[in-house]
Design an enzyme around this catalytic site. Structure first.
Site, PDB file in Angstrom:
ATOM      1  N   GLY A   1      42.496 -11.666 -26.827  1.00  0.00           N
ATOM      2  CA  GLY A   1      43.733 -11.139 -27.203  1.00  0.00           C
ATOM      3  C   GLY A   1      44.969 -11.816 -27.277  1.00  0.00           C
TER       4      GLY A   1
ATOM      5  CB  CYS B   1      41.174 -21.551  11.589  1.00  0.00           C
ATOM      6  SG  CYS B   1      42.470 -22.404  12.413  1.00  0.00           S
TER       7      CYS B   1
ATOM      8  CE  LYS C   1      38.046 -16.877 -32.260  1.00  0.00           C
ATOM      9  NZ  LYS C   1      37.724 -15.549 -31.979  1.00  0.00           N
TER      10      LYS C   1
ATOM     11  CB  SER D   1      40.267 -25.483  14.221  1.00  0.00           C
ATOM     12  OG  SER D   1      40.348 -24.410  13.408  1.00  0.00           O
TER      13      SER D   1
ATOM     14  CE1 TYR E   1      35.590 -23.405  12.154  1.00  0.00           C
ATOM     15  CE2 TYR E   1      34.180 -24.686  13.202  1.00  0.00           C
ATOM     16  CZ  TYR E   1      35.445 -24.104  13.171  1.00  0.00           C
ATOM     17  OH  TYR E   1      36.428 -24.102  14.155  1.00  0.00           O
TER      18      TYR E   1
ATOM     19  NE  ARG F   1      34.963 -13.847 -26.404  1.00  0.00           N
ATOM     20  CZ  ARG F   1      36.224 -13.500 -26.882  1.00  0.00           C
ATOM     21  NH1 ARG F   1      37.027 -14.828 -27.307  1.00  0.00           N
ATOM     22  NH2 ARG F   1      36.514 -12.170 -26.806  1.00  0.00           N
TER      23      ARG F   1
ATOM     24  CG  HIS G   1      44.259  -6.208 -25.112  1.00  0.00           C
ATOM     25  ND1 HIS G   1      44.944  -5.642 -24.182  1.00  0.00           N
ATOM     26  CD2 HIS G   1      44.272  -7.494 -24.769  1.00  0.00           C
ATOM     27  CE1 HIS G   1      45.570  -6.689 -23.416  1.00  0.00           C
ATOM     28  NE2 HIS G   1      45.176  -7.960 -23.937  1.00  0.00           N
TER      29      HIS G   1
ATOM     30  NE  ARG H   1      38.435 -14.492 -37.054  1.00  0.00           N
ATOM     31  CZ  ARG H   1      38.389 -13.186 -36.790  1.00  0.00           C
ATOM     32  NH1 ARG H   1      38.551 -12.621 -35.680  1.00  0.00           N
ATOM     33  NH2 ARG H   1      37.882 -12.296 -37.745  1.00  0.00           N
TER      34      ARG H   1
ATOM     35  CG  MET I   1      46.654 -17.821 -27.747  1.00  0.00           C
ATOM     36  SD  MET I   1      45.861 -19.489 -27.484  1.00  0.00           S
ATOM     37  CE  MET I   1      44.160 -19.394 -27.690  1.00  0.00           C
TER      38      MET I   1
END
Length: 890
Positions: free
Chosen positions: A110, A836, A31, A769, A856, A345, A461, A101, A112
């Site tokens: 929302g 894997c 912000k 693998s 891979y 933002r 929100h 803020r 904080m």
């Protein structure tokens, strides 16, 4: 002697010049950096200053005491605001009011705290009335300030204030806050002060500087509030970042019909359509839009009522998007006809929207393909793979709200976030139904399949958070009447009770009675274009873990380049086969086992043929039997008796065999290649099934690439023995079919000993693998099935940065992999290696696999697109030397 200059903790912005810049998010938060950048761009921003994230972190390190010089800098910058705005803080004639803020580096909608209208007291409110000649506006601002200060700074239950206002409206016979008179609001402010005093045992503070100090403390404190902590955990945001605190001149959207406030996105955050997507309220403050307190109006209302302000807004949002080269979320207020920008933002968006925006911006020559690829969060792609309602299904639509976040969801109705979390823990699918969501509901929103709210707009929100999570959400469904106390909502003639099923269509906003059938969406258009770009830059291959033809087909459609893990044991659990498997386990000798295995052979061969057909021309890695045999036999006496009757064997024999198979630690017991060594006929049957399937298809001109994988090898001699067995069987089958099939034999590296002796094992392996699930277990010396009891605490306490079963532990498991790669490729330079385990679908783990040189990764079918994107991002980041160009400076 020179005096030491105090560290800079406070950064001013105003009059077209700011101390900070848009690329200072680490220090100023998102912000604060946005406000600084807009100021430098000569965009109208009310003057203010940002207290840095460093100040917040120092505050907590110093046991909630400000770092040296910080408060003095606050006061000095307050003077700058006064000079810029021509007003004075606490002044009895021309008082300056401010907002306080929070603003973290990463957007946390929302999560904080914010306090508006700070600086009001009995003296300044009189001045405000005199100055504005608007008593109603002044007392409206005052009662809002008391509510926010009381609930946020002092922890007073906000519902006490809400009940008081509802009672007053009821007593006056009105429905809207705007229907209350100046006298009503004055009385309300006095009543709010009594609520404050009764709740805190303190008089509401009249000193503006005391108000400011307490509000700054509350903003810093909100960084460690329950909402923020939970949000950070869900979104992987580090807790050591801290939050900045923005103190800014108040501008008022509630000064009459020539004032208003709104929230907007420079493009549609749900679809990505290139059009301004915004909502506004006339004669209201910003919190009314964001909190969903009032259902907002389309931005066209601003155009009709305040055309000059709208035209200025149109010019500014376009300028901001061109500057940042991204879709933005903006907040604005119009005070008596003059437009002020309060925030900009990077806007949260759905996956479909993110893809469309990225592709459109490339077409518009705003960004290049590389930036587009880096800009999409791999986890977001999951949203595109969520189910949708079957268009052929007959459905009963009972209400319609705003389509706040697309997709579809089915579940039982619950009315509280707590109930949603409890139900999810039991494995139940639920829809969270709320009048409006609040930041406290974050856990329940995450646990629910979808969210339905009676109030709030597309920028409320619920809408913003649901889109960020990829959750289906319908907001502002005014037709439903919710009674949380009675656990019911009604709409027209329908009464939906807690536990009843409903379906949400977040794409259309339709609420549907009962369970509608869902189906998997087809991925075309933007998805296809984007994934082609991804594959242009990706270096590492992406395969899938698939045990059925269906899973293999799904994965191939998602771009899988083969199967990295086909688990043969999953085929054994089929009801038609489990009897033969159990017969094999109960056999007293080799001959008996071979007779049972002969029944399984054609079944396994059929499985492999179907999978080979689907993956025609692509490699298929088939892991021979891995789990211990006891997993195929029931454990309770009742189940054993039923099985004994079915198999026509004595119960005692079955029970004794079950006892004999019991192991104290099956994970480290008689499993994997150890089974193949003690019962070679099992692996021989599987090798025969693989090779017969391959030979038969080869004769049909179907190209097959089988890779036979021996699991849980810890010693080279284990692999040597199993390799010899496999080659012997393969030779016999090829001779029988009079054909040759190119096949390879490799192993899984899933034990530390295998990793550190990988050079020896490489002499017998055609490929490796990494089975990172087991390698993580054996490296850490813990059981994945039991670690859930304590691993969350390890992450929470900072012992581990991540759960090592979700994201690869680079320093331990990762180091084992590096050792194995280095040693294996010293013996065989081009030894093919992949992964894997479940980590193959985790973006950070995929990046690590790219960095260490794997060929891979392999993951579940629905995570294949995610892995492809993560692999492309890893290649691009490496090319740029680790620099990430995906983020705009917002």
């Amino acid at each position: 002697m020179a005096t030491k200059t105090a560290k800079k903790y406070v950064y001013f912005f105003g009059s077209g010049k700011a101390d900070g810049r848009g690329d200072m998010k680490d220090l100023l938060g998102g912000k604060g950096a946005g406000l600084a950048e807009m100021t430098n761009l000569k965009i109208p921003v009310p003057a203010g200053f940002t207290i840095s994230t460093e100040a917040c972190n120092e505050y907590f390190k110093n046991k909630k005491k400000y770092p040296q010089g910080m408060w003095e800098q606050v006061l000095a910058n307050l003077k700058k605001i006064e000079k810029t705005m021509g007003m004075k803080f606490g002044d009895p004639i021309n008082p300056l009011l401010v907002s306080v803020r929070s603003g973290a580096k990463f957007s946390m909608p929302g999560m904080m705290d914010t306090v508006l209208n700070l600086g009001l007291n009995e003296t300044t409110i009189s001045a405000l009335i005199k100055k504005t000649k608007n008593e109603r506006f002044a007392y409206d601002a005052y009662r809002r300030f008391i509510t926010m200060f009381g609930s946020i700074v002092m922890g007073v239950d906000r519902q006490k204030f809400e009940r008081a206002i509802e009672e007053m409206k009821s007593g006056k016979g009105v429905h809207l806050d705007t229907d209350l008179t100046a006298t009503d609001l004055k009385n309300l402010a006095n009543e709010f002060k009594l609520i404050y005093k009764n709740s805190t045992s303190e008089t509401f503070p009249s000193d503006p500087y005391e108000q400011l100090k307490k509000a700054v403390n509350a903003v810093f404190g909100s960084w460690f509030g329950d909402r923020a902590i939970k949000y950070r955990k869900l979104n992987g945001i580090p807790e050591n970042l801290g939050t900045a605190c923005n103190v800014q001149t108040m501008v008022f959207g509630n000064m009459g019909e020539n004032s208003g406030t709104g929230v907007g996105f420079t493009r549609d955050p749900s679809t990505g359509q290139h059009k301004f997507f915004a909502e506004c309220l006339i004669n209201a403050q910003g919190e009314d839009v964001v909190a969903g307190i009032r259902t907002p109006l389309h931005i066209n209302e601003l155009k009709k009522r305040l055309p000059k302000a709208y035209n200025e807004l149109d010019r500014i949002y376009k300028k901001l998007e061109r500057h940042y080269k991204d879709m933005l979320d903006i907040e604005f207020t119009v005070q008596e006809g003059k437009l002020y920008m309060l925030q900009t933002r990077v806007g949260k968006r759905t996956a479909a929207s993110a893809l469309r925006i990225a592709i459109d911006m490339v077409k518009e020559k705003m960004i290049d393909k590389k930036t587009a690829i880096l800009r999409i969060d791999p986890q977001q792609l999951d949203q595109l793979l969520h189910p949708m309602i079957d268009p052929k299904a007959k459905i009963n639509i009972i209400a319609k709200g705003l389509p706040a976040s697309p997709g579809a969801a089915v579940g039982k109705v619950v009315f509280t976030a707590n109930d949603a979390e409890k139900a999810a823990e039991k494995g139940e699918k639920v829809i969270l139904v709320r009048t409006e969501t609040s930041p406290e509901d974050i856990g329940g929103m995450h646990a629910a399949q979808g969210i339905l709210t009676a109030r709030g707009g597309m920028t409320s929100h619920a809408a913003v958070v649901a889109r960020g999570m990829g959750k289906c959400c319908i907001a502002g469904c005014g037709a439903i009447n919710i009674s949380e106390s009675q656990r019911i909502f009604t709409v027209n003639s329908f009464s939906i009770r807690e536990g009843d099923y409903i379906t949400l269509n977040g794409t259309t906003g339709e609420v549907i009675l009962g369970e509608a059938p869902l189906m998997t969406p087809e991925l075309t258009g933007d998805f296809g274009i984007f994934m082609k770009w991804v594959d242009e830059y990706r270096k590492i291959g992406v395969r899938t873990n698939a045990d059925t033809p269906h899973d293999a087909a799904v994965a191939r459609n998602f771009g899988a380049e083969g199967i990295g893990l086909c688990r043969t044991e999953h085929m054994f659990f089929d009801p038609e086969r489990i009897s033969a498997v159990r017969e094999m386990i109960l056999a007293d000798d080799t001959e008996g086992r071979q007779a049972a295995l002969a029944k399984l052979l054609p079944m396994q061969k059929g499985d492999f043929k179907e999978i080979f057909k689907v993956m025609k021309g692509l490699p298929v890695t088939i892991r021979l039997l891995d789990p211990p045999l006891h997993e195929f036999i029931p454990h309770t006496d009742e189940e054993l008796k039923t099985l004994a009757h079915h198999l026509e064997v004595p119960f005692d024999k079955l029970k004794n065999r079950s006892k004999a198979l019991h192991e104290f630690n099956p994970m480290l017991g008689h499993r994997g290649c150890r089974l193949g060594i003690t019962y070679p006929e099992i692996y021989a049957m599987q090798a025969q099934a693989i090779m017969e399937a391959a030979c038969e298809l080869q004769k049909q001109k179907v190209r097959v690439i089988p890779e036979i994988m021996i699991p849980l090898v810890g010693h080279v001699n284990e692999l040597k023995m199993m390799r010899e067995l496999t080659i012997k069987v393969a030779d016999e089958v090829q001779k029988k079919y009079k054909t040759k099939v190119a096949y390879t034999i490799g192993t899984m590296i899933e034990l530390p000993r295998a990793a550190i002796t990988a050079d020896e094992i490489a002499t017998q392996a055609d490929f490796y693998s990494f089975g990172t699930n087991d390698l993580t277990q054996t490296t850490f010396g813990l059981s994945r099935d039991d670690a859930g009891r304590f691993l969350p605490f390890y992450v929470e306490k900072g012992i581990l940065e991540d759960d090592p079963f979700i994201t690869l532990d680079k320093g331990g498991t990762g180091l084992m992999m590096k050792i194995a790669i280095e040693k294996g490729r010293k013996v065989k330079k081009d030894l093919k290696m992949g992964i894997c385990g479940e980590h193959g679908g985790d973006p950070r783990s995929v990046e690590f696999c790219h960095q260490i040189g794997l060929n891979y990764v392999s993951c579940s079918p629905y995570r294949v697109p995610l892995a492809r994107l993560a692999a492309a991002q890893a290649a691009l980041k490496e090319k740029m030397g680790g620099k990430d160009l995906s983020k705009s400076t917002v």
